[in-house]
Scaffold this motif. Structure first.
Motif, PDB file in Angstrom:
ATOM      1  N   VAL A 108      46.504  39.829  48.415  1.00 31.91           N
ATOM      2  CA  VAL A 108      46.701  39.690  49.861  1.00 31.91           C
ATOM      3  C   VAL A 108      47.582  38.462  50.054  1.00 31.91           C
ATOM      4  O   VAL A 108      47.234  37.364  49.614  1.00 31.91           O
ATOM      5  N   ALA A 113      39.271  37.728  59.462  1.00 33.05           N
ATOM      6  CA  ALA A 113      40.715  37.534  59.348  1.00 33.05           C
ATOM      7  C   ALA A 113      41.398  37.525  60.713  1.00 33.05           C
ATOM      8  O   ALA A 113      42.586  37.211  60.809  1.00 33.05           O
ATOM      9  N   SER A 153      41.376  42.351  42.215  1.00 34.98           N
ATOM     10  CA  SER A 153      41.972  41.437  43.190  1.00 34.98           C
ATOM     11  C   SER A 153      42.420  40.166  42.490  1.00 34.98           C
ATOM     12  O   SER A 153      41.669  39.575  41.710  1.00 34.98           O
ATOM     13  N   GLU A 157      49.246  43.549  52.991  1.00 32.12           N
ATOM     14  CA  GLU A 157      49.326  42.765  54.220  1.00 32.12           C
ATOM     15  C   GLU A 157      47.918  42.442  54.697  1.00 32.12           C
ATOM     16  O   GLU A 157      47.015  43.293  54.618  1.00 32.12           O
ATOM     17  N   THR A 216      33.397  50.573  45.554  1.00 27.40           N
ATOM     18  CA  THR A 216      33.819  49.261  46.026  1.00 27.40           C
ATOM     19  C   THR A 216      32.632  48.525  46.632  1.00 27.40           C
ATOM     20  O   THR A 216      31.475  48.865  46.388  1.00 27.40           O
ATOM     21  N   GLY A 217      32.905  47.512  47.435  1.00 25.75           N
ATOM     22  CA  GLY A 217      31.823  46.753  48.058  1.00 25.75           C
ATOM     23  C   GLY A 217      32.390  45.884  49.164  1.00 25.75           C
ATOM     24  O   GLY A 217      33.496  46.153  49.651  1.00 25.75           O
ATOM     25  N   GLY A 218      31.765  44.819  49.425  1.00 21.35           N
ATOM     26  CA  GLY A 218      31.121  43.815  48.580  1.00 21.35           C
ATOM     27  C   GLY A 218      31.693  43.842  47.173  1.00 21.35           C
ATOM     28  O   GLY A 218      32.764  44.379  46.961  1.00 21.35           O
ATOM     29  N   GLU A 219      30.990  43.234  46.268  1.00 23.42           N
ATOM     30  CA  GLU A 219      31.469  43.245  44.883  1.00 23.42           C
ATOM     31  C   GLU A 219      30.648  44.256  44.084  1.00 23.42           C
ATOM     32  O   GLU A 219      29.461  44.024  43.815  1.00 23.42           O
ATOM     33  N   MET A 260      44.963  42.182  57.120  1.00 19.13           N
ATOM     34  CA  MET A 260      44.572  42.970  58.306  1.00 19.13           C
ATOM     35  C   MET A 260      43.693  42.096  59.197  1.00 19.13           C
ATOM     36  O   MET A 260      42.820  41.381  58.690  1.00 19.13           O
ATOM     37  N   MET A 302      35.367  42.849  56.358  1.00 20.28           N
ATOM     38  CA  MET A 302      35.700  43.848  55.334  1.00 20.28           C
ATOM     39  C   MET A 302      34.563  43.988  54.315  1.00 20.28           C
ATOM     40  O   MET A 302      34.277  45.082  53.840  1.00 20.28           O
ATOM     41  N   THR A 353      37.134  49.067  42.559  1.00 21.96           N
ATOM     42  CA  THR A 353      37.840  47.841  42.957  1.00 21.96           C
ATOM     43  C   THR A 353      36.907  46.654  42.764  1.00 21.96           C
ATOM     44  O   THR A 353      35.756  46.693  43.220  1.00 21.96           O
ATOM     45  N   THR A 354      37.400  45.617  42.109  1.00 18.22           N
ATOM     46  CA  THR A 354      36.539  44.468  41.794  1.00 18.22           C
ATOM     47  C   THR A 354      37.314  43.165  41.916  1.00 18.22           C
ATOM     48  O   THR A 354      38.538  43.148  41.816  1.00 18.22           O
ATOM     49  N   ASN A 355      36.554  42.067  42.085  1.00 13.33           N
ATOM     50  CA  ASN A 355      37.202  40.756  42.035  1.00 13.33           C
ATOM     51  C   ASN A 355      37.378  40.289  40.586  1.00 13.33           C
ATOM     52  O   ASN A 355      37.963  39.236  40.339  1.00 13.33           O
ATOM     53  N   TYR A 369      39.543  35.754  54.107  1.00 12.69           N
ATOM     54  CA  TYR A 369      39.885  36.833  55.035  1.00 12.69           C
ATOM     55  C   TYR A 369      38.886  37.983  55.017  1.00 12.69           C
ATOM     56  O   TYR A 369      39.088  38.986  55.676  1.00 12.69           O
ATOM     57  N   ASN A 424      45.681  43.550  42.976  1.00 13.49           N
ATOM     58  CA  ASN A 424      45.847  43.508  44.436  1.00 13.49           C
ATOM     59  C   ASN A 424      45.983  42.063  44.899  1.00 13.49           C
ATOM     60  O   ASN A 424      45.104  41.250  44.610  1.00 13.49           O
TER      61      ASN A 424
HETATM   62  N1  SAM Z   1      34.970  42.705  45.832  1.00 10.62           N
HETATM   63  C1  SAM Z   1      36.012  43.603  45.484  1.00 10.62           C
HETATM   64  C2  SAM Z   1      37.348  42.900  45.439  1.00 10.62           C
HETATM   65  O1  SAM Z   1      37.396  41.695  45.612  1.00 10.62           O
HETATM   66  O2  SAM Z   1      38.345  43.562  45.169  1.00 10.62           O
HETATM   67  C3  SAM Z   1      36.070  44.871  46.330  1.00 10.62           C
HETATM   68  C4  SAM Z   1      35.892  44.745  47.803  1.00 10.62           C
HETATM   69  S1  SAM Z   1      37.229  43.947  48.649  1.00 10.62           S
HETATM   70  C5  SAM Z   1      36.663  44.131  50.332  1.00 10.62           C
HETATM   71  C6  SAM Z   1      38.519  45.153  48.485  1.00 10.62           C
HETATM   72  C7  SAM Z   1      39.909  44.699  48.834  1.00 10.62           C
HETATM   73  O3  SAM Z   1      39.983  44.461  50.222  1.00 10.62           O
HETATM   74  C8  SAM Z   1      40.358  43.435  48.124  1.00 10.62           C
HETATM   75  O4  SAM Z   1      41.557  43.674  47.418  1.00 10.62           O
HETATM   76  C9  SAM Z   1      40.586  42.480  49.271  1.00 10.62           C
HETATM   77  O5  SAM Z   1      41.639  41.602  48.993  1.00 10.62           O
HETATM   78  C10 SAM Z   1      40.910  43.408  50.420  1.00 10.62           C
HETATM   79  N2  SAM Z   1      40.671  42.814  51.749  1.00 10.62           N
HETATM   80  C11 SAM Z   1      39.538  42.287  52.244  1.00 10.62           C
HETATM   81  N3  SAM Z   1      39.712  41.827  53.503  1.00 10.62           N
HETATM   82  C12 SAM Z   1      41.005  42.075  53.814  1.00 10.62           C
HETATM   83  C13 SAM Z   1      41.815  41.823  54.967  1.00 10.62           C
HETATM   84  N4  SAM Z   1      41.316  41.238  56.055  1.00 10.62           N
HETATM   85  N5  SAM Z   1      43.097  42.225  54.929  1.00 10.62           N
HETATM   86  C14 SAM Z   1      43.619  42.827  53.824  1.00 10.62           C
HETATM   87  N6  SAM Z   1      42.910  43.086  52.717  1.00 10.62           N
HETATM   88  C15 SAM Z   1      41.621  42.705  52.696  1.00 10.62           C
END
Ligand code: SAM
Length: 324
Positions: free
Chosen positions: A159, A194, A118, A187, A66-69, A189, A319, A94-96, A26, A157
């Motif tokens: 999704v 996505a 995440s 939720e 945040t990012g990206g990663e 987005m 995103m 925020t990180t994966n 997404y 976090n």
């Molecule tokens: N790479 C990091 C990570 O994975 O958390 C930080 C960046 S990521 C874009 C930040 C958050 O955005 C993550 O928790 C991700 O699940 C959420 N995210 C990305 N695309 C999304 C979408 N289409 N709808 C909802 N949340 C989204």
């Protein structure tokens, strides 16, 4: 809305890279998708200069890296230390979690206060599928390292995606409880990638909450107008409880209370996820990393003034490019 207006304080999201080794279905397009040219990515000095100018002129409640990663960018702890030295009141990242195990301690020592990680599944195969190659064990090790380092709170976090992880929500709450972490259900987005197949994948917070209420008692926590998450405590018989939250940008848009401002990795300001255009900041490439404070305020006011208040999230960019 201008620098003089009263508001609860800006929440700045600073993207340090628009690249990520994962390909969450997404968030980020598949192979071949490249980010901005490397020489357009802001230096840590430029980012810190931007934050210091904004902190001088506006109330800033939080800076989230945040990012990206963000952990994919070398020495991100250097930026953490620079922002901590500016006195950012709430410094988060925020990180994966894939590279967190080796980084949590130095991030904490550099001044990071708290972390969001995440975590879309507790099943290694499903985790790999949703994240496009992520290794669950690595993220779990990252969560442990964040705990050992004393980062608090740790927020996980998730999704929620229909037919993929929506049956795991109860297990995820139990896992968060074991870890002493908070858990937020986001939720989906309809942003970038996505948008395709959105209706089939979307699960509302109301549905997740119903499912959780079959297993737990959820006690609502007090709400503040600027909160983007509706939080509850899952009470346990032996006392205490786990905080869980629902972030519902699609079913219950929180535009009215949104004071987020995003700085992209290449130096554009985005005041609203529903607006495709960013407001570019210009650094004097010859004069080093300094920004003109007046020009920054103009750009910030412009970006904030572009906020939509109608919850329309349709946005062509992914995103990963905007900064989560
Ligand atoms: N790479 C990091 C990570 O994975 O958390 C930080 C960046 S990521 C874009 C930040 C958050 O955005 C993550 O928790 C991700 O699940 C959420 N995210 C990305 N695309 C999304 C979408 N289409 N709808 C909802 N949340 C989204």
């Amino acid at each position: 809305m201008t620098s003089g207006d009263r508001h609860p304080g800006l929440s700045l999201r600073v993207s340090v890279t628009d690249r990520c080794p994962l390909r969450c279905s997404y968030c980020r397009p598949g192979a071949g998708a490249l980010g901005a040219a490397r020489d357009r990515i802001l230096t840590y000095e430029q980012i810190a200069n931007f934050v210091s100018v904004v902190m001088d002129r506006y109330a800033v409640r939080q800076v989230r890296i945040t990012g990206g990663e963000p952990l994919a960018r070398p020495q991100v702890e250097r930026l953490v230390a620079m922002l901590a030295a500016l006195g950012v009141p709430d410094l988060a990242l925020t990180t994966n979690g894939q590279h967190l195990a080796g980084k949590a301690a130095i991030l904490r020592r550099s001044g990071l206060m708290r972390i969001n990680i995440s975590l879309d599944s507790l099943d290694p195969v499903r985790f790999r599928e949703i994240t496009g190659g992520g290794v669950l064990e690595k993220t779990l090790a990252g969560i442990q390292a964040a705990r050992d380092a004393g980062l608090h709170p740790i927020k996980l976090n998730t999704v929620v995606l229909r037919g993929r992880n929506d049956r795991e929500v109860v297990d995820l709450v139990r896992f968060a409880e074991e870890q002493g972490a908070e858990l937020r259900f986001l939720e989906l987005m309809p942003i970038g990638m996505a948008s395709a197949g959105f209706a089939e994948s979307f699960v509302s917070s109301a549905e997740v909450r119903e499912r959780l209420e079959e297993a737990f008692d959820l006690e609502p926590l007090p709400e503040r107008p600027e909160d983007t998450s509706r939080d509850f405590v899952v009470r346990r018989e032996r006392g205490g409880g786990t905080v869980i939250g629902f972030v519902s940008p699609y079913s219950q848009p929180f535009c009215a209370g949104c004071w987020r401002l995003r700085l992209t990795a290449a130096g554009s300001l985005i005041g609203c996820l529903a607006r495709p255009q960013g407001i570019p900041l210009s650094w004097d490439r010859h004069g080093g990393s300094r920004l003109d404070a007046g020009a920054v305020c103009e750009a910030v006011d412009l970006a904030l003034g572009l906020k939509r208040r109608d919850g329309n999230f349709v946005q062509p960019r992914h995103m990963v490019m905007i900064g989560g």
